[in-house]
Design an enzyme around this catalytic site. Structure first.
Site: not given
Length: 748
Positions: A205, A238-240, A242
Site C-alpha cells: 500500500a 504498508s510502505d515504510w 505509511a
C-alpha cells in the site's frame, strides 16, 4: 476463498495455518503483523519469529533493480525497470525475476519488494526509472512476467505501490483525486493482472491518499476491489512509515505494518547523539522516542513526520483497539492467516527455500542482456553502428562517462561491486584498434543536482550530519578542451545523464551545462553520437544538431559493455519507448500546477484517461519521439493486416520479414480505437504486442489476440466494463505514430 464477511474477504487457511492461528495468543498475533529491525542488518523489513510455536522470522528485502542488502553485501546491479519495459519482452522480465529470486535466496530473504509498476502519468515522477510504462497493457505484461519469475524462483513478490502513486512531491500526504473510470482503465489494470494472472503473494500500500483517504486505510481499494472483487489471497503490506491510523488501517484491509527505520537506527555513525540513542535502545527502560525528541525539536522537525520515530501502528494501539472491542479479533486472525499462508506457500515455515547465488557472472550476463535489449536507438543518420575498420580517433566526452550508471537514488540503490563505465566499455571494445580521448567537458553530475536536498523540508545534513566530504575538490573541467577533442576525432560520443531519485520529482532538463556541451561538441565534431543515461524523458534542444541519439536509461553494472555493444553493432538496439518523449514539459497532460504536483496537497487527475500517447493523440500534439518508437540496425517489412473477429474479441495476423543482411528484433504493436464511441475515448490504445526475433531474410506471421476487455471502457454508472456496438479500427504499427496497416471491423 471463503464468503466475504463484513470485514471483507477472508482466506481459507490450510489445516496447519488454521491450527497455528488457533494456538496463538492475541499478543502473539499482533507481533506477527508488524515489522521490526532485522538484527542481521540485511532485510529492509523483518517480522520476528514466534519461538514457542516454531514460526520462523520473515524477511523482506528491497528491489527492483537488484537485492539491496542492508549490510552492504554486494549484489548484481540490474538495469532500471524502465529499461526492462523498453524490451517489451515478458519472457525477459521472467528471467530477471528468477535471477533476482536466486540473489534473494542467497541472502536468506523471503520476499522481494518488487516489481514497482505505477503508471507513468508524468515524466517528472522521481521514480520514473523504477517503473515501467505509461500504458496499462505494457505495464501488465511486464509486471506479470517479473512476478512469475520471482515466484517461480521460490521467493514471494511484492507488487507496489498500490495505488495511484505517481509523484514524489508531497508523496506522504498528497491526495490523488481521480475518477473511477481512469482509476479502472489506467491505474489498476496492472495490479489486477498481478493478482489474477500471477497470483502475487503480497501488495504494498502506497504513501499517498486517493480521493482524500490514505492508501493504507482505503477500504474500497484494499478490501472491496483487491480482496473481494479480484480474489486476492495474499497480504497487503504498508510502505515504510505509511500507516497513519492502526485501527482504521486494520479494518480497511492492511495486513502487515512496516514502521520503517528511525534516524538513530538508520545512521548511528553519522551523528554521535544518534549513535548513543541507538545503543541504549537495546534496553527496555530506555525510550528512544523521548530521547530523539530534543534533537527533533532543535532542527525543527515535526514529531509526526516519517523517519523520526518508528511510527508503529500495529502494536499497542491495535492491541488496545481489539481488547476494547473497537476491532474484532477475527480481523487480526485473517491478517495472520494471510501472512502465514504465504510463508507456507513459499516454504518459509519449513525452511525449505533452496539455496541461491548472488553477484555471480551468470547474473551479470543477465544484467548485460537486459541493458542491451532495453537500449532505444532514437535517431541515427547513418553514423551507427561504429566500426574500427574506418575509425582511427574517437572522442568520449561527458561529465560521468567514466563511471557506470547503476541506478537512481533511494530504496532501489544496489551495492554492485563489479561495474563497467561507458568509457571503459568502449575501450575494451576498441581494444587499441583506435585512439580514444576522454574529456568531461563540464563538472560531474551528482545525486543532488537540480533539486533541494531536503526530506520533508528538513535538511538531511542538519539531522544526520554531513553525508559527503565537503573538502573533495571537483575535477578540473574545461569545455574548450572537450570541443578541441571532438574537433580532432572522427566521431564524438557524448555521454549525458540525469540524477533521478526517490523522494524528489525530477526536472525534464538535463542537469548542469550538459545541453550546452552537446551543442558545442556537435558544432565542432565531424559526427556526434549522444548516449543518454536518463531515468525517463528529458528535453533535447540539440536533437536536430547531432547524428545519432541512444537512450540507454540506467544500464546497471554492465553499463559500458552493453552501451559499447550497441554502438559497435555487436547487439541490435532493439528497445522501444515505453513512454512518450515530448519536446518540453508543456507537451504532457500534467502541465498545470493543479495536476502536478497539486495545490494544497490535492493533485487533480483532470486529464482523465488521456495520459501519455493518449493525450498526444487526443490533442494532436506532435511528440519528439512517440510511444513504441525505436530504430534497429535491421530493416523490416510488413505484409497486409488480417483481422478475424467473433463479437468483441479478435485475432490480428500480420507477416513480418527481415529484409536486411543482419539479424534483428522487432516489436509488432496492435492498437485499437472505437470509430464513433458513445463516451469520450482515446483515438487508439495499445491492445496487444509481440517481440519477434528474425534472422536475416527470415519471415514470420505474427498472431495477436484481442480480448473483449480490449474493446471495453469502464462505465461508472453501471460499475462494469461495457463494449459499445459499432466500428472499431485495428492498426498495426511500429509505434503509436508509425502505422503499417489497419482494418476496420464491426462489433454487433
Amino acid at each position: 476463498m471463503t464468503d466475504a464477511t463484513d470485514e471483507g474477504a477472508t482466506v481459507s487457511p490450510s489445516d496447519r495455518v488454521a491450527e497455528l492461528v488457533e494456538r496463538l495468543t492475541l499478543e502473539e498475533k499482533i507481533d506477527l503483523i508488524h515489522g521490526e529491525v532485522d538484527p542481521t542488518g540485511i532485510a529492509t523489513g523483518w517480522v520476528p519469529p514466534n519461538e514457542r510455536l516454531g514460526i520462523p522470522s520473515y524477511s523482506l528485502v528491497d528491489g527492483p533493480l537488484g537485492i539491496r542488502a542492508g549490510d552492504g553485501s554486494p549484489s548484481t546491479g540490474f538495469p532500471a525497470s524502465i529499461s526492462l519495459a523498453s524490451a517489451w519482452d515478458p519472457d525477459l522480465a521472467h528471467e530477471l525475476g528468477e535471477t533476482m529470486a536466486s540473489e534473494a535466496r542467497a541472502r536468506d530473504q523471503h520476499v522481494i519488494l518488487a516489481p514497482g509498476f505505477n503508471l507513468l502519468r508524468t515524466p517528472k515522477c522521481g521514480r520514473v526509472f523504477e517503473y515501467y510504462s505509461e500504458d496499462p497493457a505494457l505495464n501488465s505484461e511486464i509486471a506479470v512476467g517479473t512476478i512469475d519469475g520471482i515466484q517461480d524462483g521460490d521467493v514471494a513478490a511484492c507488487a507496489k505501490h498500490y495505488a495511484v502513486n505517481n509523484q514524489e512531491t508531497n508523496r506522504m500526504e498528497v491526495s490523488a483525486n481521480v475518477d473511477e473510470r481512469p482509476l479502472r482503465e489506467l491505474y489498476l489494470p496492472a495490479f489486477e493482472a498481478a493478482v489474477k494472472e500471477a497470483d502475487v503473494a503480497s501488495i504494498m500500500a502506497a504513501y499517498n491518499r486517493i480521493n482524500g483517504t490514505h492508501a493504507t486505510e482505503h477500504e474500497y481499494l484494499l478490501t472491496d476491489i483487491l480482496k473481494d472483487e479480484w480474489g486476492f489471497e495474499g497480504y497487503v503490506v504498508s510502505d515504510w512509515w505509511a500507516t497513519t491510523d492502526g485501527p482504521a488501517a486494520a479494518e480497511a484491509g492492511l495486513d502487515l505494518d512496516m514502521p520503517g527505520t528511525t534516524y538513530p537506527e538508520m545512521a548511528p555513525g553519522l551523528n554521535p547523539l544518534f549513535g548513543a540513542i541507538n545503543f541504549f535502545s537495546q534496553f527496555d527502560w530506555f525510550d528512544q522516542d523521548a530521547a530523539t525528541k530534543p534533537i527533533v525539536d532543535a532542527v525543527g522537525i515535526e514529531g509526526g513526520e516519517p523517519r523520526v520515530y518508528r511510527s508503529l501502528k500495529f502494536d499497542d494501539e491495535l492491541l488496545e483497539a481489539v481488547e476494547d472491542g473497537r476491532v474484532d479479533e477475527s480481523v487480526v486472525d485473517d491478517k495472520v492467516r494471510r501472512i502465514l499462508g504465504q510463508m507456507e506457500r513459499f516454504g518459509v515455515l519449513d525452511d525449505e527455500q533452496p539455496p541461491g547465488e548472488a553477484n555471480v557472472p551468470a547474473h551479470h550476463e543477465v544484467s548485460r542482456r537486459i541493458a542491451q535489449r532495453g537500449t532505444v536507438l532514437l535517431e541515427n543518420d547513418g553514423v551507427l553502428p561504429l566500426s574500427t575498420d574506418d575509425l582511427d580517433d574517437i572522442a568520449v566526452i561527458g561529465p560521468n562517462a567514466d563511471e557506470a550508471k547503476t541506478g537512481g537514488g533511494g530504496s532501489s540503490d544496489v551495492a554492485a561491486d563489479s561495474t563497467v563505465s561507458t568509457l571503459d566499455g568502449i575501450k575494451y571494445r576498441v581494444n587499441d584498434e583506435a585512439s580514444i580521448t576522454f574529456d568531461r567537458g563540464v563538472a560531474p553530475i551528482g545525486e543532488d543536482d537540480d533539486r533541494d536536498v531536503t526530506i520533508w523540508n528538513v535538511s538531511t545534513d542538519a539531522v544526520l550530519g554531513s553525508l559527503g566530504d565537503d573538502e573533495t575538490a571537483e575535477p578540473d573541467v574545461d569545455t574548450a578542451e572537450a570541443v578541441e577533442a571532438a574537433d580532432a576525432a572522427e566521431v564524438a560520443v557524448v555521454v549525458v545523464q540525469d540524477a533521478a531519485t526517490e523522494d524528489f520529482d525530477r526536472p525534464l532538463a538535463l542537469p548542469g551545462e550538459q545541453d550546452e556541451l552537446v551543442s558545442k561538441v556537435a558544432d565542432a565534431a565531424e559526427r556526434t553520437v549522444v548516449v543518454m543515461k536518463t531515468g525517463g524523458p528529458v528535453e533535447m534542444p540539440w536533437a536536430d544538431e547531432v547524428d545519432a541519439i541512444v537512450e540507454a536509461w540506467y544500464p546497471g553494472q554492465e553499463d559500458g559493455r552493453a552501451v559499447a555493444s550497441v554502438l559497435f553493432g555487436d547487439a541490435d538496439p532493439s528497445g522501444r519507448l515505453p513512454i512518450t518523449f515530448g519536446h518540453d514539459a508543456g507537451d504532457y497532460p500534467t502541465s498545470s500546477q493543479r495536476q502536478h504536483p497539486g495545490i494544497d496537497l490535492e493533485a487533480e487527475y483532470s486529464e482523465g484517461v488521456f495520459v501519455g500517447y493518449r493525450h498526444f493523440d487526443e490533442t494532436d500534439t506532435e511528440p519528439l519521439y512517440p510511444f513504441g518508437h525505436g530504430l534497429s540496425y535491421a530493416d523490416f517489412e510488413y505484409g497486409d493486416v488480417a483481422v478475424d473477429h467473433d463479437g468483441a474479441s479478435a485475432t490480428v495476423e500480420v507477416t513480418v520479414e527481415n529484409v536486411s543482411d543482419r539479424d534483428g528484433r522487432e516489436v509488432v504493436q496492435a492498437y485499437l480505437g472505437a470509430d464513433d464511441p458513445s463516451v469520450e475515448r482515446p483515438p487508439k490504445e495499445l491492445a496487444a504486442f509481440e517481440r519477434v526475433e528474425l534472422a536475416a531474410g527470415e519471415e514470420r506471421t505474427v498472431a495477436l489476440s484481442l480480448s473483449e476487455r480490449d474493446f471495453a471502457y469502464y462505465d461508472e454508472d453501471a460499475a462494469d466494463w461495457v463494449v459499445d456496438p459499432g466500428d472499431y479500427t485495428v492498426t498495426v504499427g511500429r509505434s503509436s505514430r508509425d502505422p503499417v496497416d489497419s482494418e476496420t471491423i464491426t462489433v454487433e
